[in-house]
Enzyme design. Structure first.
Site, mmCIF file in Angstrom:
data_model
loop_
_atom_site.group_PDB
_atom_site.id
_atom_site.type_symbol
_atom_site.label_atom_id
_atom_site.label_comp_id
_atom_site.label_asym_id
_atom_site.label_seq_id
_atom_site.Cartn_x
_atom_site.Cartn_y
_atom_site.Cartn_z
ATOM 1 N N ASP A 84 47.929 15.922 47.922
ATOM 2 C CA ASP A 84 48.204 15.403 46.576
ATOM 3 C C ASP A 84 49.617 14.806 46.545
ATOM 4 O OD1 ASP A 84 47.682 15.038 43.827
ATOM 5 O OD2 ASP A 84 48.598 16.968 43.311
ATOM 6 N N HIS A 207 45.042 11.733 36.891
ATOM 7 C CA HIS A 207 45.973 12.843 37.152
ATOM 8 C C HIS A 207 46.350 13.496 35.823
ATOM 9 C CE1 HIS A 207 47.197 12.409 41.466
ATOM 10 N NE2 HIS A 207 46.404 11.364 41.310
ATOM 11 N N THR A 210 45.447 18.630 32.852
ATOM 12 C CA THR A 210 45.756 19.760 31.961
ATOM 13 C C THR A 210 46.098 19.285 30.553
ATOM 14 O OG1 THR A 210 46.555 21.147 33.743
ATOM 15 C CG2 THR A 210 47.406 21.654 31.541
ATOM 16 N N ASN A 229 42.195 15.490 38.078
ATOM 17 C CA ASN A 229 43.050 16.494 38.723
ATOM 18 C C ASN A 229 43.522 17.550 37.731
ATOM 19 O OD1 ASN A 229 42.836 14.669 40.792
ATOM 20 N ND2 ASN A 229 45.028 14.357 41.054
#
Ligand code: 13P
Length: 287
Positions: A84, A207, A210, A229
């Site tokens: 990553d 990306h 969250t 991700n």
């Protein structure tokens, strides 16, 4: 056996769902993620940042641990082991160490230098059967101490990097790593649409998964995102469950201090979080 991520992402793109990249930090993390993905019959990409690789004593240790765990746990779903946000040197080290996929993050270079280095790493990765992700327009937030501003990627630059033969593309659309600030404007879907149209239907990567609201994730998938991700969210639920265990004094009851007991609630919280994300991304049963 580890597989590269190309086939699972092409299937996801064509089937309009997202494959999760869950970042791993240690043995418990890896075991928890694999447990969830096997139970949900979901393909998975295990993400390893350079910092996490170093923490686990190096990429060779990570590759050996993941490969052995896939075998000894009897994992049947496709598993890719992916670097990553790799540097140029980190990418080369992961190819050497037995990873099945790499990300070269050249987003902080000029587009010319990003393209030059990406091109070289595409040739290297493909010569060894690995898939490769590249990045245009840096992702905001803090990742391993590197602060990005959360740019919106330029579609022409995205096309330039895609044309080098990469397998999937991370393009900034206002997403950032970590928890989103209260005044975050949300994902820029018009930018995503322009990037998707400029990049020949390449699987796109989101990306900073969250804290992005569920409906934004689903809309992003409908506009060409095939890989999402997640890192911080698993860290948060792990910490919360571990804190509860200790605050309840369970580490002081019987042999509650045994790491296998102490870390169990956190590990279970990761399993539950991964399952929730797999459902949301529409990836359950796709292995
Ligand atoms: P989060 O930590 O915000 O989930 O982002 C993960 C990520 O994008 C890893 O590259």
């Amino acid at each position: 056996m580890l597989v590269n991520a190309t086939e699972m992402l092409i299937k996801a793109r064509d089937g309009h769902y997202g494959v999760p990249q869950f970042n791993i930090n240690n043995l418990e993390w890896t075991k928890a993620v694999l447990t969830a993905c096997e139970e949900m019959k979901s393909p998975v990409i295990l993400g390893v940042s350079e910092g996490a690789g170093k923490y686990m004593t190096g990429f060779k240790t990570v590759a050996a641990m993941v490969s052995s765990m896939v075998e000894t746990m009897g994992i049947t779903v496709p598993v890719a082991l992916h670097l990553d946000h790799g540097t140029y040197e980190g990418c080369k080290a992961c190819v050497e160490a037995g990873f099945s996929s790499i990300m070269f993050d050249g987003s902080h270079y000029s587009i010319e230098e990003n393209a030059e280095k990406t091109k070289e790493l595409v040739a290297l990765a493909h010569s060894k059967g690995l898939s490769i992700e590249a990045e245009v327009g840096s992702i905001g937030g803090v990742e391993d101490g590197v602060v990005g501003a959360g740019e919106i990627a330029d579609p022409a630059e995205c096309a330039k990097i895609t044309d080098l033969g990469i397998d999937f593309l991370a393009a900034g659309i206002g997403n950032i790593h970590g928890v989103y600030p209260a005044n975050w404007k949300g994902l820029d879907f018009e930018a995503l649409d322009r990037i998707h149209k400029a990049t020949n239907n390449i699987p796109l990567v989101l990306h900073g998964g969250t804290g992005i609201p569920d409906e934004m994730i689903q809309k992003a998938i409908s506009l060409g995102v095939s890989k999402i991700n997640i890192n911080t969210e698993c860290q948060l639920v792990f910490a919360e469950a571990t804190r509860k265990y200790i605050e309840a004094g369970k580490d002081q009851q019987g042999k509650g201090f045994d790491p296998r007991k102490l870390l169990a609630p956190g590990a279970q919280a990761i399993v539950d979080k991964c399952k929730e994300k797999i459902e949301l991304f529409g990836c359950a049963g796709k292995a």
